[in-house]
Design a protein around this motif. Sequence first.
Motif, PDB file in Angstrom:
ATOM      1  N   PHE A  70      12.717  10.146  11.523  1.00 11.80           N
ATOM      2  CA  PHE A  70      13.540  11.358  11.557  1.00 11.80           C
ATOM      3  C   PHE A  70      14.098  11.680  10.178  1.00 11.80           C
ATOM      4  O   PHE A  70      14.272  12.848   9.837  1.00 11.80           O
ATOM      5  CB  PHE A  70      14.668  11.193  12.578  1.00 11.80           C
ATOM      6  CG  PHE A  70      14.172  11.034  13.980  1.00 11.80           C
ATOM      7  CD1 PHE A  70      13.731  12.131  14.702  1.00 11.80           C
ATOM      8  CD2 PHE A  70      14.098   9.777  14.565  1.00 11.80           C
ATOM      9  CE1 PHE A  70      13.241  11.989  15.998  1.00 11.80           C
ATOM     10  CE2 PHE A  70      13.609   9.616  15.853  1.00 11.80           C
ATOM     11  CZ  PHE A  70      13.174  10.727  16.567  1.00 11.80           C
ATOM     12  N   ARG A  71      14.345  10.663   9.371  1.00 13.47           N
ATOM     13  CA  ARG A  71      14.774  10.897   7.981  1.00 13.47           C
ATOM     14  C   ARG A  71      13.627  11.538   7.194  1.00 13.47           C
ATOM     15  O   ARG A  71      13.835  12.489   6.435  1.00 13.47           O
ATOM     16  CB  ARG A  71      15.186   9.566   7.351  1.00 13.47           C
ATOM     17  CG  ARG A  71      15.583   9.635   5.874  1.00 13.47           C
ATOM     18  CD  ARG A  71      16.123   8.267   5.451  1.00 13.47           C
ATOM     19  NE  ARG A  71      16.143   8.076   4.011  1.00 13.47           N
ATOM     20  CZ  ARG A  71      17.145   8.441   3.209  1.00 13.47           C
ATOM     21  NH1 ARG A  71      18.195   9.048   3.718  1.00 13.47           N
ATOM     22  NH2 ARG A  71      17.088   8.196   1.915  1.00 13.47           N
ATOM     23  N   HIS A  72      12.410  11.025   7.381  1.00 13.99           N
ATOM     24  CA  HIS A  72      11.241  11.628   6.736  1.00 13.99           C
ATOM     25  C   HIS A  72      11.074  13.079   7.183  1.00 13.99           C
ATOM     26  O   HIS A  72      10.781  13.966   6.369  1.00 13.99           O
ATOM     27  CB  HIS A  72       9.971  10.851   7.092  1.00 13.99           C
ATOM     28  CG  HIS A  72       9.941   9.447   6.575  1.00 13.99           C
ATOM     29  ND1 HIS A  72      10.410   9.094   5.338  1.00 13.99           N
ATOM     30  CD2 HIS A  72       9.472   8.302   7.145  1.00 13.99           C
ATOM     31  CE1 HIS A  72      10.241   7.787   5.151  1.00 13.99           C
ATOM     32  NE2 HIS A  72       9.680   7.291   6.231  1.00 13.99           N
ATOM     33  N   PRO A 122       0.826  -1.209   0.000  1.00 15.10           N
ATOM     34  CA  PRO A 122       0.000   0.000   0.000  1.00 15.10           C
ATOM     35  C   PRO A 122       0.858   1.256   0.000  1.00 15.10           C
ATOM     36  O   PRO A 122       1.894   1.312   0.659  1.00 15.10           O
ATOM     37  CB  PRO A 122      -0.796  -0.128   1.311  1.00 15.10           C
ATOM     38  CG  PRO A 122       0.021  -1.038   2.173  1.00 15.10           C
ATOM     39  CD  PRO A 122       0.694  -1.997   1.235  1.00 15.10           C
ATOM     40  N   LYS A 123       0.418   2.237  -0.764  1.00 16.63           N
ATOM     41  CA  LYS A 123       1.150   3.504  -0.820  1.00 16.63           C
ATOM     42  C   LYS A 123       0.670   4.394   0.318  1.00 16.63           C
ATOM     43  O   LYS A 123      -0.481   4.814   0.353  1.00 16.63           O
ATOM     44  CB  LYS A 123       0.931   4.188  -2.169  1.00 16.63           C
ATOM     45  CG  LYS A 123       1.583   3.453  -3.332  1.00 16.63           C
ATOM     46  CD  LYS A 123       1.415   4.218  -4.635  1.00 16.63           C
ATOM     47  CE  LYS A 123       2.101   3.481  -5.786  1.00 16.63           C
ATOM     48  NZ  LYS A 123       1.955   4.209  -7.077  1.00 16.63           N
ATOM     49  N   ARG A 124       1.559   4.663   1.231  1.00 17.39           N
ATOM     50  CA  ARG A 124       1.217   5.477   2.395  1.00 17.39           C
ATOM     51  C   ARG A 124       2.173   6.650   2.497  1.00 17.39           C
ATOM     52  O   ARG A 124       3.356   6.518   2.201  1.00 17.39           O
ATOM     53  CB  ARG A 124       1.281   4.657   3.681  1.00 17.39           C
ATOM     54  CG  ARG A 124       0.280   3.508   3.759  1.00 17.39           C
ATOM     55  CD  ARG A 124       0.234   2.949   5.168  1.00 17.39           C
ATOM     56  NE  ARG A 124      -0.741   1.877   5.288  1.00 17.39           N
ATOM     57  CZ  ARG A 124      -0.455   0.586   5.258  1.00 17.39           C
ATOM     58  NH1 ARG A 124       0.806   0.210   5.089  1.00 17.39           N
ATOM     59  NH2 ARG A 124      -1.394  -0.319   5.387  1.00 17.39           N
ATOM     60  N   LEU A 125       1.659   7.778   2.928  1.00 18.15           N
ATOM     61  CA  LEU A 125       2.524   8.915   3.200  1.00 18.15           C
ATOM     62  C   LEU A 125       3.274   8.657   4.508  1.00 18.15           C
ATOM     63  O   LEU A 125       2.709   8.105   5.452  1.00 18.15           O
ATOM     64  CB  LEU A 125       1.702  10.200   3.316  1.00 18.15           C
ATOM     65  CG  LEU A 125       1.042  10.697   2.028  1.00 18.15           C
ATOM     66  CD1 LEU A 125       0.223  11.946   2.304  1.00 18.15           C
ATOM     67  CD2 LEU A 125       2.080  10.980   0.954  1.00 18.15           C
ATOM     68  N   PRO A 126       4.530   9.023   4.557  1.00 20.51           N
ATOM     69  CA  PRO A 126       5.309   8.751   5.768  1.00 20.51           C
ATOM     70  C   PRO A 126       4.862   9.610   6.947  1.00 20.51           C
ATOM     71  O   PRO A 126       4.375  10.722   6.780  1.00 20.51           O
ATOM     72  CB  PRO A 126       6.739   9.116   5.341  1.00 20.51           C
ATOM     73  CG  PRO A 126       6.555  10.119   4.245  1.00 20.51           C
ATOM     74  CD  PRO A 126       5.325   9.688   3.511  1.00 20.51           C
ATOM     75  N   LEU A 129       7.662  12.489  -2.978  1.00 18.60           N
ATOM     76  CA  LEU A 129       6.661  12.022  -2.019  1.00 18.60           C
ATOM     77  C   LEU A 129       6.496  13.019  -0.876  1.00 18.60           C
ATOM     78  O   LEU A 129       5.391  13.242  -0.376  1.00 18.60           O
ATOM     79  CB  LEU A 129       7.087  10.655  -1.462  1.00 18.60           C
ATOM     80  CG  LEU A 129       6.231  10.063  -0.338  1.00 18.60           C
ATOM     81  CD1 LEU A 129       4.850   9.706  -0.869  1.00 18.60           C
ATOM     82  CD2 LEU A 129       6.910   8.829   0.250  1.00 18.60           C
ATOM     83  N   TYR A 130       7.602  13.668  -0.492  1.00 18.28           N
ATOM     84  CA  TYR A 130       7.550  14.582   0.650  1.00 18.28           C
ATOM     85  C   TYR A 130       6.833  15.884   0.321  1.00 18.28           C
ATOM     86  O   TYR A 130       6.381  16.581   1.228  1.00 18.28           O
ATOM     87  CB  TYR A 130       8.972  14.862   1.154  1.00 18.28           C
ATOM     88  CG  TYR A 130       9.655  13.616   1.647  1.00 18.28           C
ATOM     89  CD1 TYR A 130       9.249  13.008   2.836  1.00 18.28           C
ATOM     90  CD2 TYR A 130      10.669  13.012   0.910  1.00 18.28           C
ATOM     91  CE1 TYR A 130       9.853  11.843   3.278  1.00 18.28           C
ATOM     92  CE2 TYR A 130      11.278  11.855   1.355  1.00 18.28           C
ATOM     93  CZ  TYR A 130      10.867  11.269   2.532  1.00 18.28           C
ATOM     94  OH  TYR A 130      11.457  10.113   2.972  1.00 18.28           O
ATOM     95  N   TYR A 138      17.969  13.146  12.315  1.00 21.12           N
ATOM     96  CA  TYR A 138      17.150  14.291  11.916  1.00 21.12           C
ATOM     97  C   TYR A 138      17.981  15.380  11.247  1.00 21.12           C
ATOM     98  O   TYR A 138      17.534  16.045  10.321  1.00 21.12           O
ATOM     99  CB  TYR A 138      16.447  14.862  13.145  1.00 21.12           C
ATOM    100  CG  TYR A 138      15.574  16.061  12.845  1.00 21.12           C
ATOM    101  CD1 TYR A 138      14.472  15.958  11.995  1.00 21.12           C
ATOM    102  CD2 TYR A 138      15.853  17.306  13.404  1.00 21.12           C
ATOM    103  CE1 TYR A 138      13.670  17.062  11.718  1.00 21.12           C
ATOM    104  CE2 TYR A 138      15.062  18.411  13.136  1.00 21.12           C
ATOM    105  CZ  TYR A 138      13.971  18.274  12.286  1.00 21.12           C
ATOM    106  OH  TYR A 138      13.181  19.377  12.005  1.00 21.12           O
ATOM    107  N   GLY A 139      19.206  15.556  11.715  1.00 18.27           N
ATOM    108  CA  GLY A 139      20.030  16.653  11.212  1.00 18.27           C
ATOM    109  C   GLY A 139      20.690  16.383   9.877  1.00 18.27           C
ATOM    110  O   GLY A 139      21.067  17.318   9.173  1.00 18.27           O
ATOM    111  N   GLY A 140      20.820  15.091   9.506  1.00 19.43           N
ATOM    112  CA  GLY A 140      21.495  14.771   8.250  1.00 19.43           C
ATOM    113  C   GLY A 140      20.703  13.877   7.315  1.00 19.43           C
ATOM    114  O   GLY A 140      21.184  13.537   6.234  1.00 19.43           O
ATOM    115  N   GLY A 141      19.505  13.467   7.730  1.00 16.25           N
ATOM    116  CA  GLY A 141      18.683  12.630   6.869  1.00 16.25           C
ATOM    117  C   GLY A 141      19.215  11.215   6.705  1.00 16.25           C
ATOM    118  O   GLY A 141      19.024  10.575   5.673  1.00 16.25           O
TER     119      GLY A 141
END
Length: 322
Positions: free
Chosen positions: A268-270, A99-103, A300-301, A130-133
Amino acid sequence: MPKSAFLESVRVEIRTKHYSIKTEKTYLYWIKQFILYNDKRHPNKMSNAEIERFLNYIAAERKVSASTQNLALCSIIFMYRHVIKQEIKNLKYDFAKQPKRLPTVLSPPEVFEVLKCMTGKYHLITALLYGGGFRLSEVLSLRIKDIDLINRSIFIFNGKGRKDRYTLLPESLIPMLKQQIESARLIHERDLNEGFGSTSLPPALHRKYKSSLHTFTWQYLFPSTTRCKHPYDGYICRHHIHDTAYSKQLRSAVIASKITKRVTAHTFRHSFATQLLRSGSDIRTVQELLGHSDIKTTELYTHVIGSKRAGTPSPIDTLKFL
């Protein structure tokens, strides 16, 4: 299930192709499960019918997710293609559609609340996510040599898809990074004094950089608390901390922060990508920092922030937690 010559031949083939130890364990697990389900018959005496029955079983009876179904199928196809040298054709079972879900993403205040509930190296790992993805595996695999304090960048070696890239080194994390580097130095010096001091390396790098095993720059930024035997080459070394150790700390921090969203390391990457786009960063820059091959993955983001909008300061530098 005891060791067998056949399973060892699968292991050798996986290692020959330089797959990660995590992939090796996963593939071997599902191949074992397939053989056990079919009454321990040798795979060369089985074909499509047995494969289809097993895949239907794990989907209907074990109720595994679509991604796990696909992983089991990949493991079995690998075995037949590379070990038994047989192509599986006309399989009446395709890869399960996921399923395609938004993060799920966290707002900066929510990230701040989680960080407040973490200490030491686990706080720093979260801040880097979070700071560097980063992906969690990428943070844990960082070596001292990958941290460039002068140019404010971090090198990610052999990320997903076996791609190297650079990402941001947040200005606000430099004091904590220096402290962690010194902590790793003390552990390494103690190992050397006790007659050890080797870091763990993939087999190919071990052969190429064997003389670098004991040098400090090749040590992990987040070394494990204990030494271990290298799974491939057998020497005593110090690996990085295990991802489950971090996950336990994160779970406790999320509970303590009273955030009701489902939060994993990947959240945190999202959140990193979403915040960069919100602050006006170019989508191509975000794609490069995340290491996406296809910009559609990065796009996507834009749906998460409800806009096609895409100086790239790290979002963690806006948090005043230091």
